[in-house]
Write a protein that holds these residues in place. Sequence first.
Motif, PDB file in Angstrom:
ATOM      1  N   ASP A 113       0.821  -1.209   0.000  1.00 51.20           N
ATOM      2  CA  ASP A 113       0.000   0.000   0.000  1.00 51.20           C
ATOM      3  C   ASP A 113       0.859   1.265   0.000  1.00 51.20           C
ATOM      4  N   MET A 114       2.017   1.210   0.652  1.00 52.96           N
ATOM      5  CA  MET A 114       2.907   2.375   0.643  1.00 52.96           C
ATOM      6  C   MET A 114       3.318   2.759  -0.770  1.00 52.96           C
ATOM      7  N   PRO A 157       0.946   4.169  -9.801  1.00 52.69           N
ATOM      8  CA  PRO A 157       1.635   3.705  -8.592  1.00 52.69           C
ATOM      9  C   PRO A 157       2.114   2.265  -8.687  1.00 52.69           C
ATOM     10  N   ASN A 158       3.226   2.006  -8.033  1.00 56.73           N
ATOM     11  CA  ASN A 158       3.859   0.699  -8.143  1.00 56.73           C
ATOM     12  C   ASN A 158       3.070  -0.423  -7.493  1.00 56.73           C
ATOM     13  N   SER A 159       2.122  -0.101  -6.611  1.00 59.43           N
ATOM     14  CA  SER A 159       1.312  -1.175  -6.039  1.00 59.43           C
ATOM     15  C   SER A 159       0.528  -1.891  -7.137  1.00 59.43           C
ATOM     16  N   ASP A 163       1.644   2.992  -3.288  1.00 59.76           N
ATOM     17  CA  ASP A 163       0.677   3.881  -3.943  1.00 59.76           C
ATOM     18  C   ASP A 163       1.198   5.310  -4.033  1.00 59.76           C
ATOM     19  N   ARG A 164       2.134   5.646  -3.164  1.00 56.42           N
ATOM     20  CA  ARG A 164       2.665   7.007  -3.117  1.00 56.42           C
ATOM     21  C   ARG A 164       3.901   7.188  -3.986  1.00 56.42           C
ATOM     22  N   LEU A 165       4.289   6.157  -4.718  1.00 55.91           N
ATOM     23  CA  LEU A 165       5.529   6.219  -5.476  1.00 55.91           C
ATOM     24  C   LEU A 165       5.299   5.977  -6.957  1.00 55.91           C
ATOM     25  N   GLN A 191      15.807   8.729  -5.257  1.00 52.97           N
ATOM     26  CA  GLN A 191      15.475   7.665  -6.206  1.00 52.97           C
ATOM     27  C   GLN A 191      16.694   7.120  -6.933  1.00 52.97           C
ATOM     28  N   VAL A 230      10.228   1.085  -1.069  1.00 55.82           N
ATOM     29  CA  VAL A 230       9.801   1.901   0.069  1.00 55.82           C
ATOM     30  C   VAL A 230      10.949   2.763   0.574  1.00 55.82           C
ATOM     31  N   LEU A 278      10.501   6.267  -0.166  1.00 56.72           N
ATOM     32  CA  LEU A 278       9.505   6.944   0.660  1.00 56.72           C
ATOM     33  C   LEU A 278      10.021   7.193   2.069  1.00 56.72           C
TER      34      LEU A 278
END
Length: 261
Positions: free
Chosen positions: A54-55, A70-72, A57-59, A112, A104, A107
């Motif tokens: 789920d984290m 998002p990578n999820s 989703d922010r990346l 990156q 992660v 994040l």
Amino acid sequence: MGSIPPNQGPDPSLVYRPEGHPEAAKDKGSFRNYTHAQFRSFSYKRMAVLEAVDMLDRLVDESDPDVDFPNSFHAFQTAEGIRQAHPNKDWFHLVGLLHDLGKVLALAGEPQWAVVGDTFPVGCRPQASVVFHDSTFQDNPDLQDPRYSSDLGMYQPHCGLENVLMSWGHDEYMYQVMKFNNFSLPPEAFYMIRFHSFYPWHTGGDYRHLCSEQDLAMLPWVQEFNKFDLYTKCPDLPDVGQLRPYYQGLIDKYCPGVLSW
């Protein structure tokens, strides 16, 4: 089947000039040591696998031109592609979900450039298939040092990739997370996670002179995984809500509970 035995060589999470290698220079004050101790101690965060998913989703991975979502979603796409092609290898399905969770790091404050992109061995001459080979390494002083500028560099022929220092990134971090938390996945899974960004090896055909027989036996598995990592990227996003119970079952089987990251 158990995981790959722990490295017998130096800690690959220490991104340092090769003269810091214990078999090279003895004067440890003469090299720059860039450690990722916060993450190597697995004290960054406690969370379960799906929390890490789920984290993501922010990346959005800046190094991946094929993914602008998002990578999820990419994690579930990869896992489902593998599941369709290899229905009887549930551990392989889980690898698809896990493979990019090391991102992660981005994040958690890591830039990156230190997390994503292709990986390659340090301490020896970069091979021609390393991305941006001509421009990236032109000012690297190690290429002027005879200890590190040959094809073997500081290594022995066929020493095995477990004894090679790889550039730091999400592959190596996730591999270390898996070891530390005692994931009960087969060796093939650990190779896939650790080396899926090592394109100069599994796609470029380079660095065979460093490989052991075990590495070469595992290479087809890494190549098989990368088919799904590359070719399941599409704008048709999966219904993650429907998929989560199945993958939670695999997590409970191979890497249950709250993990140290």
